[in-house]
Scaffold this motif. Sequence first.
Motif, PDB file in Angstrom:
ATOM      1  N   ILE A 118       0.910  -1.222   0.035  1.00 58.46           N
ATOM      2  CA  ILE A 118       0.052   0.060   0.023  1.00 58.46           C
ATOM      3  C   ILE A 118       0.816   1.149  -0.074  1.00 58.46           C
ATOM      4  O   ILE A 118       0.385   2.427  -0.518  1.00 58.46           O
ATOM      5  N   THR A 119       2.059   1.241   0.310  1.00 62.56           N
ATOM      6  CA  THR A 119       2.935   2.294   0.083  1.00 62.56           C
ATOM      7  C   THR A 119       4.462   1.699  -0.219  1.00 62.56           C
ATOM      8  O   THR A 119       4.758   0.831   0.119  1.00 62.56           O
ATOM      9  N   VAL A 120       5.193   2.778  -0.906  1.00 55.52           N
ATOM     10  CA  VAL A 120       6.488   2.277  -1.342  1.00 55.52           C
ATOM     11  C   VAL A 120       7.334   3.684  -1.349  1.00 55.52           C
ATOM     12  O   VAL A 120       6.778   4.607  -1.946  1.00 55.52           O
ATOM     13  N   ASN A 121       8.262   3.664  -0.685  1.00 57.45           N
ATOM     14  CA  ASN A 121       9.181   4.921  -0.603  1.00 57.45           C
ATOM     15  C   ASN A 121      10.487   4.701  -0.877  1.00 57.45           C
ATOM     16  O   ASN A 121      11.123   3.685  -0.286  1.00 57.45           O
ATOM     17  N   VAL A 122      11.372   5.208  -1.577  1.00 58.60           N
ATOM     18  CA  VAL A 122      12.610   5.240  -1.941  1.00 58.60           C
ATOM     19  C   VAL A 122      13.070   5.958  -0.883  1.00 58.60           C
ATOM     20  O   VAL A 122      13.046   7.253  -0.199  1.00 58.60           O
ATOM     21  N   THR A 123      14.118   5.441  -0.071  1.00 60.60           N
ATOM     22  CA  THR A 123      14.808   6.054   1.351  1.00 60.60           C
ATOM     23  C   THR A 123      16.239   5.914   1.037  1.00 60.60           C
ATOM     24  O   THR A 123      16.851   5.540   0.255  1.00 60.60           O
ATOM     25  N   ILE A 124      16.844   6.775   2.092  1.00 57.89           N
ATOM     26  CA  ILE A 124      18.477   6.680   2.457  1.00 57.89           C
ATOM     27  C   ILE A 124      18.623   6.208   3.748  1.00 57.89           C
ATOM     28  O   ILE A 124      17.781   6.085   4.527  1.00 57.89           O
ATOM     29  N   GLY A 125      19.749   5.640   3.996  1.00 55.89           N
ATOM     30  CA  GLY A 125      19.770   5.030   5.457  1.00 55.89           C
ATOM     31  C   GLY A 125      20.295   3.525   5.148  1.00 55.89           C
ATOM     32  O   GLY A 125      20.747   2.900   4.105  1.00 55.89           O
ATOM     33  N   MET A 126      19.650   2.661   5.903  1.00 58.30           N
ATOM     34  CA  MET A 126      19.549   1.401   6.051  1.00 58.30           C
ATOM     35  C   MET A 126      19.064   0.623   4.958  1.00 58.30           C
ATOM     36  O   MET A 126      19.520  -0.457   4.466  1.00 58.30           O
ATOM     37  N   TYR A 127      17.876   1.058   4.474  1.00 58.31           N
ATOM     38  CA  TYR A 127      17.215   0.369   3.313  1.00 58.31           C
ATOM     39  C   TYR A 127      17.099   1.107   2.224  1.00 58.31           C
ATOM     40  O   TYR A 127      17.332   2.386   2.435  1.00 58.31           O
ATOM     41  N   ASP A 128      17.104   0.706   1.117  1.00 58.87           N
ATOM     42  CA  ASP A 128      17.013   1.589  -0.267  1.00 58.87           C
ATOM     43  C   ASP A 128      15.401   1.855  -0.497  1.00 58.87           C
ATOM     44  O   ASP A 128      14.876   2.819  -1.209  1.00 58.87           O
ATOM     45  N   LEU A 129      14.574   1.112   0.056  1.00 61.77           N
ATOM     46  CA  LEU A 129      12.894   0.956  -0.147  1.00 61.77           C
ATOM     47  C   LEU A 129      12.467   0.631   1.129  1.00 61.77           C
ATOM     48  O   LEU A 129      12.930   0.047   1.828  1.00 61.77           O
ATOM     49  N   GLU A 130      11.333   1.214   1.470  1.00 64.28           N
ATOM     50  CA  GLU A 130      10.374   0.856   2.473  1.00 64.28           C
ATOM     51  C   GLU A 130       9.047   0.728   2.076  1.00 64.28           C
ATOM     52  O   GLU A 130       8.369   1.672   1.224  1.00 64.28           O
ATOM     53  N   ALA A 131       8.565  -0.436   2.391  1.00 63.56           N
ATOM     54  CA  ALA A 131       7.090  -0.513   1.811  1.00 63.56           C
ATOM     55  C   ALA A 131       6.166  -0.926   3.124  1.00 63.56           C
ATOM     56  O   ALA A 131       6.826  -1.573   3.937  1.00 63.56           O
ATOM     57  N   GLN A 132       4.993  -0.840   2.757  1.00 64.00           N
ATOM     58  CA  GLN A 132       4.092  -1.153   3.860  1.00 64.00           C
ATOM     59  C   GLN A 132       2.946  -2.228   3.238  1.00 64.00           C
ATOM     60  O   GLN A 132       2.557  -2.005   1.880  1.00 64.00           O
ATOM     61  N   VAL A 133       3.165  -3.436   3.651  1.00 68.38           N
ATOM     62  CA  VAL A 133       2.284  -4.510   3.018  1.00 68.38           C
ATOM     63  C   VAL A 133       1.436  -5.225   4.056  1.00 68.38           C
ATOM     64  O   VAL A 133       1.638  -5.199   5.353  1.00 68.38           O
ATOM     65  N   VAL A 134      -0.146  -5.137   3.378  1.00 76.02           N
ATOM     66  CA  VAL A 134      -1.097  -5.708   4.298  1.00 76.02           C
ATOM     67  C   VAL A 134      -1.400  -7.183   3.776  1.00 76.02           C
ATOM     68  O   VAL A 134      -1.297  -7.479   2.566  1.00 76.02           O
TER      69      VAL A 134
END
Length: 176
Positions: A118-134
């Motif tokens: 339901i969400t996908v974000n390109v991030t910086i830090g430990m992960y390249d992406l963060e997603a919310q999965v239901v």
Amino acid sequence: MATKKPTTKKKTAGDETASARQASPPPAVLEPIDEKIIAALRQSGRIANRDLARLIDVNEATVRTRLRKLESTNAVRVVAMRDLTAMGFNAIAAVGVQVKGRSAADVGAELAKIDNVITVNVTIGMYDLEAQVVADNIEELDRLLTDVIAHIEGVERLFPGLSMKILKYNPEWAPL
């Protein structure tokens, strides 16, 4: 003592186009009446303009004009939203994704095509992406993570964080 005259570069059409692409639109400025309209729509997105006008003590034409302006400037968008728990999604996970051999944006675009993401974000830090999965349950979440998401080309490693108890879920704050 002579001062050095600054050099100026003549702007070209290409420069203006590049700077226009980089400039983000100015944030919307909301007046108190706009805030009242938004607050009322959060309570009931299906409220009639006539009832909305009565509720905030203005005439219907004012409500209509303000709503048109808010929508045309992308300050608000009136939409129907699913309530995750009412829809039976009993397993929710924030999933960090490390990407290798492919751009994070490309992997993210593929992740975004999955209905349960339901969400996908390109991030910086430990992960390249963060997603919310239901998912309906833990078994379905396991299948999504191990059989679907883990097999997307470029997904190097997953870091799922299962939500044990939702302390706050505010569906009123949806991205535009």
